[in-house]
Scaffold this motif. Structure first.
Motif, PDB file in Angstrom:
ATOM      1  N   GLU A 225       1.222   4.731   9.649  1.00  0.00           N
ATOM      2  CA  GLU A 225       1.760   4.982  10.852  1.00  0.00           C
ATOM      3  C   GLU A 225       3.033   4.049  11.173  1.00  0.00           C
ATOM      4  OE1 GLU A 225       0.607   6.693  13.408  1.00  0.00           O
ATOM      5  OE2 GLU A 225      -0.820   7.668  12.024  1.00  0.00           O
ATOM      6  N   LEU A 226       3.301   3.148  10.850  1.00  0.00           N
ATOM      7  CA  LEU A 226       4.292   2.132  10.731  1.00  0.00           C
ATOM      8  C   LEU A 226       5.646   2.796  10.232  1.00  0.00           C
ATOM      9  CD1 LEU A 226       3.050  -1.672  10.273  1.00  0.00           C
ATOM     10  CD2 LEU A 226       3.469  -0.605  12.498  1.00  0.00           C
TER      11      LEU A 226
ATOM     12  N   PHE B 263       4.059  -5.863   8.887  1.00  0.00           N
ATOM     13  CA  PHE B 263       4.743  -5.873  10.329  1.00  0.00           C
ATOM     14  C   PHE B 263       6.158  -6.256  10.279  1.00  0.00           C
ATOM     15  CE2 PHE B 263       0.415  -5.302  11.837  1.00  0.00           C
ATOM     16  CZ  PHE B 263       0.549  -4.198  12.731  1.00  0.00           C
TER      17      PHE B 263
ATOM     18  N   SER C 133       6.727   5.557  12.484  1.00  0.00           N
ATOM     19  CA  SER C 133       7.286   4.880  13.824  1.00  0.00           C
ATOM     20  C   SER C 133       8.675   4.655  13.471  1.00  0.00           C
ATOM     21  CB  SER C 133       6.332   3.936  14.367  1.00  0.00           C
ATOM     22  OG  SER C 133       6.937   3.406  15.540  1.00  0.00           O
TER      23      SER C 133
ATOM     24  N   TYR D  10       8.311  -3.333   8.934  1.00  0.00           N
ATOM     25  CA  TYR D  10       8.410  -2.398   9.983  1.00  0.00           C
ATOM     26  C   TYR D  10       9.681  -2.659  10.853  1.00  0.00           C
ATOM     27  CZ  TYR D  10       7.538  -0.354  14.745  1.00  0.00           C
ATOM     28  OH  TYR D  10       7.772   0.177  15.882  1.00  0.00           O
ATOM     29  N   GLN D  11       9.443  -4.269  11.668  1.00  0.00           N
ATOM     30  CA  GLN D  11      10.283  -4.337  12.519  1.00  0.00           C
ATOM     31  C   GLN D  11      11.928  -4.411  11.984  1.00  0.00           C
ATOM     32  OE1 GLN D  11      10.197  -4.968  15.609  1.00  0.00           O
ATOM     33  NE2 GLN D  11       8.175  -5.780  16.317  1.00  0.00           N
TER      34      GLN D  11
ATOM     35  N   ARG E 108      13.412  -0.905  11.448  1.00  0.00           N
ATOM     36  CA  ARG E 108      13.355  -0.363  12.750  1.00  0.00           C
ATOM     37  C   ARG E 108      14.433  -0.966  13.437  1.00  0.00           C
ATOM     38  NH1 ARG E 108       9.040   0.221  17.963  1.00  0.00           N
ATOM     39  NH2 ARG E 108      10.673   1.343  19.439  1.00  0.00           N
TER      40      ARG E 108
END
Length: 428
Positions: free
Chosen positions: A383-384, A225, A387, A228-229, A232
């Motif tokens: 999925e991450l 995670f 996204s 991902y953060q 993004r």
């Protein structure tokens, strides 16, 4: 008797004290390593996050530090009893030297079609000064051992510490980048992850590999995670990507015109390349980036809305993409280079391919069937990734870009791109 001290301590803003052993001290002052002091870790991210000026050198020290910690934990549990000291040494050195082939401005130039930094790093292990230092250790083929670890081709049981799902490079850069950017997104449960590392033997392997104990799954999820953060919000921030696209086009144009030498760029640092690029640039893009006059978004489509048949040339074929960009620019009344298409692709950074040592004593691949597969980390990672990914069009001056036409264009096969725009320039 060597006059070098047995160790030296360096103060680090992230990990506090980093203790360099004799092996690290032997190579750290070599010119190809010291160059990393002048190569920013995050490229143009400092245009958005002013604190993002930390260097590849700091990151190399941090990766080395975490690697020593991981080895100490494995050693304390007796898991390294059958691993040779030569493997220990090569792993520590690979952690310190893994980025010596890095270009200025992060991964921008690899995206622009330049060779990957891992292969350049292996070549730089033959640098006379560094090669002499490595030879002094008296370990046969040490440079080849280190190079295999850097490129991810090593058969060493410790290779997963340097290249893989849970390599210590990722743990350092996520934690360090978040700290220096002043954002909370890169928080990783580092202590738990290190404590959960293990050497295990999956059923389909003949040798030990780096894996994770079941108690470390929550920490592994936090790592996923965090990636991902950070992608993004930092690495793929729209203004960072705009500057990156402009920089890539400026460099490619200068190299194509013979005004910059690609081999020289591979050995340059951020400051030297900036100075030479500003002098060599005929597009105005380099000057615009330098003064933060960045292209604006004319289209911004989330990864979840992208068609499944988006074509590889959009991310992997720079020349075809530039032909399409200039065709679209001409149709909108913009000059060549006045419109840039961006679809960043770092799928490997979201990969989850790691053995799990379960509490009942079995070893299962997190990507495979069975109980480990039911955890669903692989699906979550995919999925991450989608996204975080976005298709964007950046333009020099405000124009309207049809999203429908853009999506139609990026699904055209390469041969259709060549048929339409292989020779001349016309509107898509």
């Amino acid at each position: 008797m060597s006059e070098r001290p047995a160790f030296e301590v360096i103060r680090d803003p992230l990990w506090d004290n980093i203790r360099l052993d004799d092996a690290a001290l032997a190579v750290i002052d070599v010119a190809v390593v010291q160059r990393l002091r002048y190569v920013r870790q995050l490229g143009h991210a400092f245009l958005v996050y002013p604190g993002a000026t930390h260097s590849r050198f700091e990151h190399a020290l941090g990766t080395y530090h975490l690697t020593k910690q991981a080895l100490a934990i494995l050693q304390e549990r007796g898991e390294l009893d059958d691993i040779s000291e030569e493997d220990h040494l090569a792993t520590r050195l690979a952690a310190l030297l893994h980025d010596i082939g890095h270009y200025p401005f992060s991964h921008s130039l690899e995206e622009a079609g330049f060779p990957h930094h891992e292969s350049l790093g292996v070549a730089k292990l033959k640098d006379p000064e560094l090669a002499d230092r490595l030879d002094d250790f008296g370990v046969p083929d040490l440079a080849q051992r280190v190079g295999g670890l850097i490129e991810g081709t090593s058969p060493s049981p410790l290779a997963g510490l340097i290249s893989g799902t849970l390599d210590l490079d990722k743990i350092d850069y996520l934690s360090r980048d978040a700290r220096m950017c002043g954002v909370p997104y890169g928080t990783v449960d580092v202590d738990r992850l290190l404590a959960a590392l293990t050497l295990c033997r999956p059923a389909d392997r003949d040798a030990l590999v780096v894996g994770v104990r079941e108690k470390g799954l929550s920490a592994l999820e936090s790592l996923l995670f965090s990636r991902y953060q950070m992608y993004r919000n930092v690495y793929w921030h729209h203004a960072v990507r705009s500057a990156t696209c402009m920089f890539k086009r400026a460099v490619r144009t200068a190299v194509g015109a013979g005004r910059l030498d690609a081999a020289w760029i591979a050995n340059a640092n951020d400051g030297a390349l900036t100075e030479q690029l500003l002098a060599a640039d005929t597009t105005g893009l380099a000057t615009a980036v330098y003064h933060r006059r960045l292209y604006k978004r004319a289209a911004d489509i989330p990864g979840g809305q992208l068609p499944e048949d988006i074509q590889p040339w959009v991310t992997d074929d720079v020349e075809r993409r530039e032909r399409v960009e200039d065709a679209m620019a001409a149709a909108l009344g913009l000059p060549p280079g006045g419109l840039l298409i961006d679809l960043p692709s770092r799928r490997a950074m979201f990969g989850v391919h790691l053995p799990l040592a379960t509490r009942r004593g079995s070893v299962e691949w997190l990507t495979g069937p069975g109980r480990a597969g039911e955890i669903g980390l692989r699906g979550v990672a995919e999925e991450l990734y989608h996204s975080a990914q976005r298709l964007r069009v950046f333009v020099a001056t405000p124009v309207a870009v049809s999203q429908e036409r853009l999506l139609d264009t990026v699904t055209l096969p390469a041969d259709e791109i060549d048929r339409r725009w292989g020779e001349g320039v016309s509107a898509p």
